[in-house]
Design an enzyme around this catalytic site. Structure first.
Site, mmCIF file in Angstrom:
data_model
loop_
_atom_site.group_PDB
_atom_site.id
_atom_site.type_symbol
_atom_site.label_atom_id
_atom_site.label_comp_id
_atom_site.label_asym_id
_atom_site.label_seq_id
_atom_site.Cartn_x
_atom_site.Cartn_y
_atom_site.Cartn_z
ATOM 1 N N HIS A 30 0.854 -1.186 0.000
ATOM 2 C CA HIS A 30 0.000 0.000 0.000
ATOM 3 C C HIS A 30 0.893 1.241 0.000
ATOM 4 C CE1 HIS A 30 -2.628 3.129 1.676
ATOM 5 N NE2 HIS A 30 -3.652 2.380 1.320
ATOM 6 N N ARG A 77 -2.866 1.485 -4.472
ATOM 7 C CA ARG A 77 -2.632 0.049 -4.567
ATOM 8 C C ARG A 77 -2.900 -0.386 -5.993
ATOM 9 N NH1 ARG A 77 -6.748 -2.473 -0.567
ATOM 10 N NH2 ARG A 77 -7.779 -0.452 -0.717
ATOM 11 N N LYS A 92 -6.484 0.032 -8.128
ATOM 12 C CA LYS A 92 -7.299 1.033 -7.451
ATOM 13 C C LYS A 92 -7.329 2.302 -8.293
ATOM 14 C CE LYS A 92 -8.774 0.635 -3.816
ATOM 15 N NZ LYS A 92 -10.099 0.133 -3.373
ATOM 16 N N ASP A 138 -5.847 8.819 -6.852
ATOM 17 C CA ASP A 138 -6.284 9.611 -5.703
ATOM 18 C C ASP A 138 -5.236 10.682 -5.439
ATOM 19 O OD1 ASP A 138 -6.908 10.660 -3.158
ATOM 20 O OD2 ASP A 138 -7.717 8.757 -2.451
ATOM 21 N N CYS A 189 -4.333 12.305 -2.869
ATOM 22 C CA CYS A 189 -3.525 12.244 -1.644
ATOM 23 C C CYS A 189 -2.244 11.454 -1.846
ATOM 24 C CB CYS A 189 -4.330 11.677 -0.484
ATOM 25 S SG CYS A 189 -4.652 9.898 -0.561
ATOM 26 N N TYR A 190 -2.248 10.504 -2.800
ATOM 27 C CA TYR A 190 -1.054 9.706 -3.039
ATOM 28 C C TYR A 190 0.008 10.488 -3.805
ATOM 29 C CZ TYR A 190 -3.722 5.896 -1.164
ATOM 30 O OH TYR A 190 -4.451 5.115 -0.317
ATOM 31 N N ASP A 227 -9.894 14.544 -4.037
ATOM 32 C CA ASP A 227 -9.350 13.253 -4.440
ATOM 33 C C ASP A 227 -9.195 13.186 -5.962
ATOM 34 O OD1 ASP A 227 -9.357 10.621 -5.428
ATOM 35 O OD2 ASP A 227 -10.751 9.868 -3.958
ATOM 36 N N ASP A 263 -11.687 18.604 0.676
ATOM 37 C CA ASP A 263 -11.589 18.434 2.124
ATOM 38 C C ASP A 263 -10.180 18.819 2.549
ATOM 39 O OD1 ASP A 263 -9.841 15.975 2.119
ATOM 40 O OD2 ASP A 263 -11.597 15.091 1.152
ATOM 41 N N HIS A 283 -7.191 16.036 1.760
ATOM 42 C CA HIS A 283 -6.661 16.054 0.404
ATOM 43 C C HIS A 283 -5.988 17.384 0.087
ATOM 44 C CE1 HIS A 283 -9.214 12.455 -0.131
ATOM 45 N NE2 HIS A 283 -8.288 12.132 -1.025
#
Length: 479
Positions: free
Chosen positions: A251, A293, A296, A299, A301-302, A409, A416, A419
């Site tokens: 992850h 991952r 998936k 996103d 945040c990654y 995201d 938010d 993020h």
């Protein structure tokens, strides 16, 4: 969203409906032909195609407009972000009641984001935050999710990073380091890892937050480090990434946490860095952002969890090269042994007999355990970015940025503070990924859009603004 360093852990998507396999039969059936009709897609595949369509439409618009309009589209809307973030420090809507046990995280996400944008906080607001966090500090050490709540490693990390980011003597001296060290030692497990709280779960996230806090506060000792590297090493999977616990799936958030923790205890060379880099780099997809991952969705945040991990690996290039060389030489030596047994000569195999003489050494860092975070940034990087940094900036600015302020995201999601924090952090590490020296601003070509988009640089091991880290390092080194 998978808030790896926060309160929620990633879970397997058992709710996703997958196409069932056809029942087995003793009689073999003929292979399908094109006339049988199109292959049915799974829910996950349909969601992926939908995201790709939304993202590609945004990129198509960018390509089809005039250059001066492109610059406008790629602009970082600082004023609206600062307004959104500052408003969150003063008043939150009723929907945020679900984060009552994460209030130090809200402080960190917002204040770190404001610091990245280079905006100072009013002294009255700083004082209010310091006072609030002092009410979250447990009398036996550590910080809880709010006043009167049990101490927790995740909220301790958030509270300490917030106080370091504020940077005033009042903020830094408000931390009871002696009690906090006692709390960290109580969370230490016999396996070498850490628990998130009394009776809580053991995972790589707990290991990172404990070591990060101990390192930045200059209280890291051999007792905290004992057997920790063995635990994290057991969490590296066959894919190359790091899982939350042994036997789980690799992850992005846990990979960052595991790698950062291993660097802070000076054991990063024990990891299989080539396979780690390969796994993380492969998570940057056609949307230009990162997924957390395999299989998936992208996103925002990654941008930090995965991008930050590659920035860390970039500074480990001597170890990375040594491991690659050792692996290659091992394969060559095995091949040479096989060829000799078959009476082949070196010339016939095309191998250079002097290859084994090449190599690089991994110099051990001298000084105390807490000095590794400082020394890590003093070295110049020896290679360029390990990911497509301009492409990542494009995803953040065009697909995650909300013009009314904040980040999200992906297209179709709501903004938010979580993020906003990690999109801005990812934007910063990608902008500075071309700089060999952390104290030198990046070249113009490394910043997508106007150069005014350039954010403050972060210390990638702790994810605090670099000059705030240096001030805290000086403060705690004198104690």
């Amino acid at each position: 969203m998978n808030e790896v360093a926060g309160g929620s852990l990633p879970r397997s998507d058992s709710s996703v409906a997958m196409e069932s396999s056809p029942p087995s039969s003793s009689t073999s059936s003929p292979p399908p032909s094109p006339s049988d009709g199109p292959r049915r897609l799974t829910v996950t595949q349909l969601e992926q195609l939908k995201v790709e369509e939304e993202v590609f439409e945004i990129y198509r618009i960018l390509r089809g407009i005039a250059p001066h309009t492109q610059s406008f589209m790629l602009e970082l809307w600082r004023d609206t972000h600062i307004e959104f973030l500052t408003r969150g420090l003063g008043l939150l809507g009723p929907s945020y009641h679900v984060l009552d046990a994460n209030r130090p995280w809200l402080c960190y996400w917002i204040i770190h984001s404001i610091a990245l944008l280079g905006e100072p906080l009013h002294s009255e607001l700083e004082d209010s935050v310091v006072e609030f966090l002092s009410h979250c500090e447990d009398k036996y050490g550590g910080y809880g999710g709010g006043p009167g709540q049990m101490p927790h490693l995740a909220t301790t990390y958030a509270a300490v990073n917030t106080l370091v980011t504020l940077g005033s003597d009042m903020a830094l001296s408000s931390i009871n380091r002696a009690n906090l060290l006692k709390f960290l030692l109580r969370m230490k497990d016999s396996s070498g890892a850490f628990r998130m709280h009394d009776g809580g779960e053991i995972d790589v996230r707990a290991c990172y937050t404990a070591i990060s806090v101990a390192s930045i506060l200059n209280v890291l000792d051999v007792e905290l480090v004992k057997d920790l590297g063995n635990y994290i090493l057991s969490c590296q999977t066959y894919e190359g990434g790091i899982a939350g616990e042994p036997g789980s799936e690799a992850h992005g958030g846990y990979t960052f946490c595991g790698l950062a923790a291993m660097i802070l205890i000076n054991e990063a060379d024990r990891l299989d860095l080539p396979s780690l880099v390969d796994w993380v780099a492969s998570r940057q997809g056609v949307e230009c952002g990162f997924q957390g991952r395999v299989n998936k969705l992208v996103d925002g945040c990654y941008s930090f969890w995965q991008g930050g991990a590659l920035v860390l690996a970039q500074r480990l290039s001597p170890i990375l090269h040594k491991q690659l060389e050792s692996s290659f030489i091992g394969r060559v030596q095995a091949s040479v042994a096989c060829n000799k047994s078959c009476n082949f000569t070196t010339g016939e195999t095309g191998l250079d007999g002097n290859l084994c003489g090449a190599g690089t050494s991994h110099a051990k860092i001298e000084g105390g355990l807490s000095d590794f975070g400082f020394s890590f940034m003093e070295k110049q990087t020896e290679c360029g970015p390990l990911f497509q940094s301009i492409a990542l900036q494009q995803y953040i600015l065009l697909c995650s940025q909300v013009l009314e302020g904040g980040f999200k995201d992906k297209p179709g999601k709501q903004r938010d503070f979580y993020h906003s924090c990690y999109c801005l952090s990812g934007l910063s590490v990608s902008q500075y990924s071309c700089s060999k020296d952390a104290s030198v601003p990046p070249p113009t070509r490394a910043v997508l859009g106007p150069y005014a988009n350039l954010l403050e640089s972060v210390h990638p091991l702790y994810n605090v603004v670099l000059n705030k880290y240096y001030k805290s390092h000086e403060f705690f080194s004198c104690l």
